[in-house]
Design an enzyme around this catalytic site. Structure first.
Site, PDB file in Angstrom:
ATOM      1  N   CYS A  86       0.467  -1.070   0.198  1.00 39.64           N
ATOM      2  CA  CYS A  86      -0.321   0.273  -0.083  1.00 39.64           C
ATOM      3  C   CYS A  86       1.008   1.519   0.023  1.00 39.64           C
ATOM      4  CB  CYS A  86      -0.739  -0.484   1.139  1.00 39.64           C
ATOM      5  SG  CYS A  86      -2.718   0.603   1.004  1.00 39.64           S
TER       6      CYS A  86
ATOM      7  N   ASP B  84      -6.311  -4.045  11.412  1.00 41.45           N
ATOM      8  CA  ASP B  84      -5.153  -3.091  11.406  1.00 41.45           C
ATOM      9  C   ASP B  84      -4.962  -2.647  12.559  1.00 41.45           C
ATOM     10  OD1 ASP B  84      -2.759  -1.557  10.361  1.00 41.45           O
ATOM     11  OD2 ASP B  84      -4.196   0.212   9.770  1.00 41.45           O
TER      12      ASP B  84
END
Length: 215
Positions: A9, A128
């Site tokens: 990412c 996360d």
């Protein structure tokens, strides 16, 4: 275990997109969140997607974005997936008619299984680390024992992953995919080829049941 997919990412350049794809990444993440150091303008995002080879997916990441912002990106950038990383409600996530990943930040006391069940239409749930300051990219991990082990939705593991710990994470959690950003960077938004290579090798070592010492 089945093959663990890898998403890198926070890609900010076509060169980095080509590099991580050549190293073996399955997907990249493009950040459309103005407060992030990895934020992209639409013109830059188009250049990055154009640099990708076939079968490497582009994911557009948003954090509590206005509907018009998401629609503009979808109209101008040929992304494959959406990723919602804020407090988005299920109806909002479903409204775009596109496959999406919903991020859930592992706040202390959160029942992850119950939180995941709120998004039955997600094609993946990204777990996360929690921060009350940053929406993601904290570089810190959470207790992997908190990951539910009997979910129907594929788990994407994120939060503090790096070449030094991802083999252990893959062995312990057995996620569908892992997602990394700062853990393979030399600076925010600049991916380090050596760290990317080591990260991907470590994921494969974790799949095979070998630790970093054996990889």
């Amino acid at each position: 275990m089945s093959r663990c997919r890898i998403k890198i990412c926070g890609i900010t350049s076509p060169d980095d997109a080509r590099m991580v794809a050549a190293a073996g990444a399955d997907a990249i993440g493009l950040v459309f969140h103005a407060r992030s150091p990895r934020h992209l303008e639409i013109s830059r995002a188009r250049e990055i997607v154009a640099a990708l080879p076939a079968f490497v997916a582009a994911t557009a990441l948003f954090v509590d974005a206005e509907t018009a912002t998401v629609e503009k990106v979808l109209a101008e950038v040929p992304v494959d997936l959406l990723q919602f990383h804020g407090r988005e409600e299920p109806a909002y996530c479903n409204a775009f008619g596109r496959r999406y990943i919903k991020a859930i930040r592992m706040q202390p006391g959160l029942d992850a299984r119950s939180a995941m069940l709120r998004y039955p239409n997600a094609c993946g749930i990204l777990l996360d680390s929690y921060s009350d300051v940053h929406a993601g990219g904290t570089g810190t991990s959470f207790d992997w024992k908190r990951v539910p082990d009997d979910t129907l939705v594929p788990i994407v593991l994120a939060g503090g992953l790096r070449p030094e710990n991802v083999a252990d994470a893959v062995q312990r959690v057995r996620p569908h995919a892992v997602d990394v950003s700062s853990g393979v960077e030399s600076a925010p938004g600049r991916k380090d080829p050596e760290r990317v290579r080591r990260f991907i090798e470590a994921v494969r070592a974790g799949e095979n049941g070998t630790g970093l010492d054996d990889a």
